[in-house]
Design a protein around this motif. Structure first.
Motif, mmCIF file in Angstrom:
data_model
loop_
_atom_site.group_PDB
_atom_site.id
_atom_site.type_symbol
_atom_site.label_atom_id
_atom_site.label_comp_id
_atom_site.label_asym_id
_atom_site.label_seq_id
_atom_site.Cartn_x
_atom_site.Cartn_y
_atom_site.Cartn_z
ATOM 1 N N PRO A 1 0.823 -1.212 0.000
ATOM 2 C CA PRO A 1 0.000 0.000 0.000
ATOM 3 C C PRO A 1 0.857 1.262 0.000
ATOM 4 C CG PRO A 1 0.141 -0.855 2.200
ATOM 5 C CD PRO A 1 0.875 -1.844 1.324
ATOM 6 N N ILE A 2 0.238 2.379 -0.300
ATOM 7 C CA ILE A 2 0.902 3.675 -0.281
ATOM 8 C C ILE A 2 0.671 4.303 1.086
ATOM 9 C CG2 ILE A 2 0.871 5.997 -1.274
ATOM 10 C CD1 ILE A 2 0.150 4.662 -3.953
ATOM 11 N N GLU A 3 1.759 4.649 1.774
ATOM 12 C CA GLU A 3 1.664 5.029 3.178
ATOM 13 C C GLU A 3 1.718 6.520 3.435
ATOM 14 O OE1 GLU A 3 4.863 2.782 4.910
ATOM 15 O OE2 GLU A 3 3.535 1.111 5.352
ATOM 16 N N SER A 4 2.230 7.304 2.487
ATOM 17 C CA SER A 4 2.334 8.740 2.717
ATOM 18 C C SER A 4 2.215 9.478 1.396
ATOM 19 C CB SER A 4 3.675 9.089 3.381
ATOM 20 O OG SER A 4 4.714 9.022 2.424
ATOM 21 N N PRO A 5 1.844 10.760 1.429
ATOM 22 C CA PRO A 5 1.720 11.541 0.189
ATOM 23 C C PRO A 5 3.043 11.674 -0.573
ATOM 24 C CG PRO A 5 0.560 12.616 1.999
ATOM 25 C CD PRO A 5 1.382 11.511 2.606
ATOM 26 N N GLU A 6 4.171 11.403 0.107
ATOM 27 C CA GLU A 6 5.470 11.493 -0.554
ATOM 28 C C GLU A 6 5.821 10.216 -1.318
ATOM 29 O OE1 GLU A 6 5.111 12.364 2.784
ATOM 30 O OE2 GLU A 6 4.809 14.435 2.101
ATOM 31 N N HIS A 7 5.057 9.157 -1.081
ATOM 32 C CA HIS A 7 5.307 7.865 -1.728
ATOM 33 C C HIS A 7 4.691 7.890 -3.130
ATOM 34 C CE1 HIS A 7 4.665 3.193 -1.472
ATOM 35 N NE2 HIS A 7 5.180 3.573 -2.618
ATOM 36 N N LYS A 8 5.509 7.665 -4.144
ATOM 37 C CA LYS A 8 5.026 7.707 -5.522
ATOM 38 C C LYS A 8 5.377 6.408 -6.232
ATOM 39 C CE LYS A 8 5.129 10.559 -9.722
ATOM 40 N NZ LYS A 8 5.728 11.735 -10.381
ATOM 41 N N LEU A 9 4.432 5.890 -7.036
ATOM 42 C CA LEU A 9 4.681 4.671 -7.791
ATOM 43 C C LEU A 9 5.872 4.865 -8.724
ATOM 44 C CD1 LEU A 9 1.129 3.405 -8.842
ATOM 45 C CD2 LEU A 9 2.458 2.829 -6.822
ATOM 46 N N GLN A 10 6.750 3.850 -8.747
ATOM 47 C CA GLN A 10 7.913 3.901 -9.630
ATOM 48 C C GLN A 10 7.640 3.192 -10.956
ATOM 49 O OE1 GLN A 10 10.713 5.739 -8.732
ATOM 50 N NE2 GLN A 10 9.242 6.311 -7.129
ATOM 51 N N LEU A 11 6.836 2.145 -10.907
ATOM 52 C CA LEU A 11 6.486 1.386 -12.115
ATOM 53 C C LEU A 11 5.042 1.709 -12.470
ATOM 54 C CD1 LEU A 11 8.092 -2.028 -11.102
ATOM 55 C CD2 LEU A 11 9.126 -0.188 -12.438
ATOM 56 N N LYS A 12 4.853 2.434 -13.580
ATOM 57 C CA LYS A 12 3.518 2.950 -13.894
ATOM 58 C C LYS A 12 2.953 2.430 -15.205
ATOM 59 C CE LYS A 12 5.434 6.941 -13.491
ATOM 60 N NZ LYS A 12 5.746 8.389 -13.495
ATOM 61 N N THR A 13 3.806 1.984 -16.107
ATOM 62 C CA THR A 13 3.358 1.568 -17.430
ATOM 63 C C THR A 13 3.815 0.148 -17.734
ATOM 64 O OG1 THR A 13 5.354 2.313 -18.595
ATOM 65 C CG2 THR A 13 3.609 3.968 -18.195
ATOM 66 N N ALA A 14 3.234 -0.422 -18.787
ATOM 67 C CA ALA A 14 3.636 -1.764 -19.216
ATOM 68 C C ALA A 14 5.119 -1.797 -19.563
ATOM 69 C CB ALA A 14 2.785 -2.192 -20.412
ATOM 70 N N LYS A 15 5.621 -0.712 -20.175
ATOM 71 C CA LYS A 15 7.046 -0.655 -20.523
ATOM 72 C C LYS A 15 7.928 -0.639 -19.282
ATOM 73 C CE LYS A 15 6.743 1.526 -25.091
ATOM 74 N NZ LYS A 15 7.127 2.703 -25.922
#
Length: 306
Positions: free
Chosen positions: A206-220
């Protein structure tokens, strides 16, 4: 049965046993394991993540909210709770019994990292960890939990090794109840690649804080991390699941976004940022396309319905 003062002491030193979120510096550095009768389990626990993993033999009826799912427990069940997935319990029958055991990351990491542990339901955040049981299975599981309770209260020097063995037994019992195709998930290359993709996907949540951002976002992104061509990854997922890589990513982002809209006070812009959207408008457009309503409308409707 464990004396009530022992349970009280455990709850004082490990507040997560009561569903209370509070840091415990000791539990981060030492192994912890204990087992209790469900006579001590409250009729209602609040929706939250916990500090401990939990395996519960539920004899009684109720409703579990687990992640973004609601599961009705209308017959006896063995249930695995991942500490990283928020959950709550609402009893629906006065008669509640059974057992539950609690343990931390250190206890789990000290177990052999075999395929059994890797496939353990308690480590999987992408499935609903409820296994309804027969009368024969119930009797067997009651004996296992009874032995756990007896041995943990003993002075045997290697009792925590025994506890790890019991947890393995509970894991095997659950895995035997899974459909055979799930047991053969690593049978071929496409399934192995699909399993690796799902592991990468789930490890971002899960995402725990507003500073946490997904690193893998696309199929590529996922294909590059897995060192395969994106078309190969798409074919493997389509073959094993019937969905493309992008469809899986969107589905998981929607599950996370709904949970964040329902259970956090973060702004929609903060949620959009965490989920990898450059602009909140992109998130709004995707959410509306998938659900038919805006994130703001969803948040309002969900809070009004509680």
């Amino acid at each position: 049965m464990i004396p009530s003062e022992t349970v009280a002491h455990f709850y004082q030193t490990h507040p997560a046993a009561k569903g209370v979120e509070r840091p415990d510096s000791t539990s981060r550095n030492e192994e912890h394991f204990n087992v209790f009768s469900r006579v001590f389990c409250p009729k209602y626990t609040s929706y939250a993540r916990r500090d401990f993993y939990k395996i519960s033999l539920i004899i009684g009826k109720g409703v579990i909210s687990y992640g973004n799912h609601q599961i009705e427990i209308d017959r006896n069940a063995l249930v695995f709770f991942n500490r990283n997935v928020p959950y709550s319990w609402q009893a629906k029958s006065n008669e509640q019994s059974g057992f539950f055991c609690l343990f931390n990351d250190q206890f789990l990491s000290s177990m052999s990292r075999s395929a059994t542990v890797n496939d353990c339901p308690i480590l999987r955040a992408d499935s609903i960890p409820v296994y309804f049981i027969s009368e024969d299975q119930q009797d067997y599981l009651l004996r296992i939990f009874g032995k756990m309770q007896e041995d943990i209260a003993s002075s045997y020097a290697h009792k925590y090794d025994l506890m790890r063995n019991y947890v393995n037994v509970l894991t095997h019992e659950a895995m035997k109840m899974q459909p055979s195709e799930l047991n053969d998930i690593h049978a071929n290359g496409s399934a192995r690649l699909a399993a690796s993709f799902h592991d990468l996907l789930e490890r971002q949540f899960p995402i725990e804080s507003p500073e946490h951002k997904l690193q893998l976002k696309t199929a590529k992104d996922f294909a590059a991390r897995l060192d395969v061509h994106v078309n190969h990854l798409n074919r493997a997922l389509k073959e094993t699941t019937g969905k493309t890589t992008t469809e899986h990513i969107i589905e998981r982002i929607m599950i996370q976004s709904k949970a964040m809209l329902r259970h956090s006070n973060w702004s929609i812009a903060e949620i959009a940022f965490c989920l990898g959207f450059e602009y909140p408008a992109y998130f709004n457009n995707l959410f509306k396309k998938q659900t038919g309503i805006t994130p703001k409308s969803y948040r309002t409707s969900e809070r009004y319905s509680v």
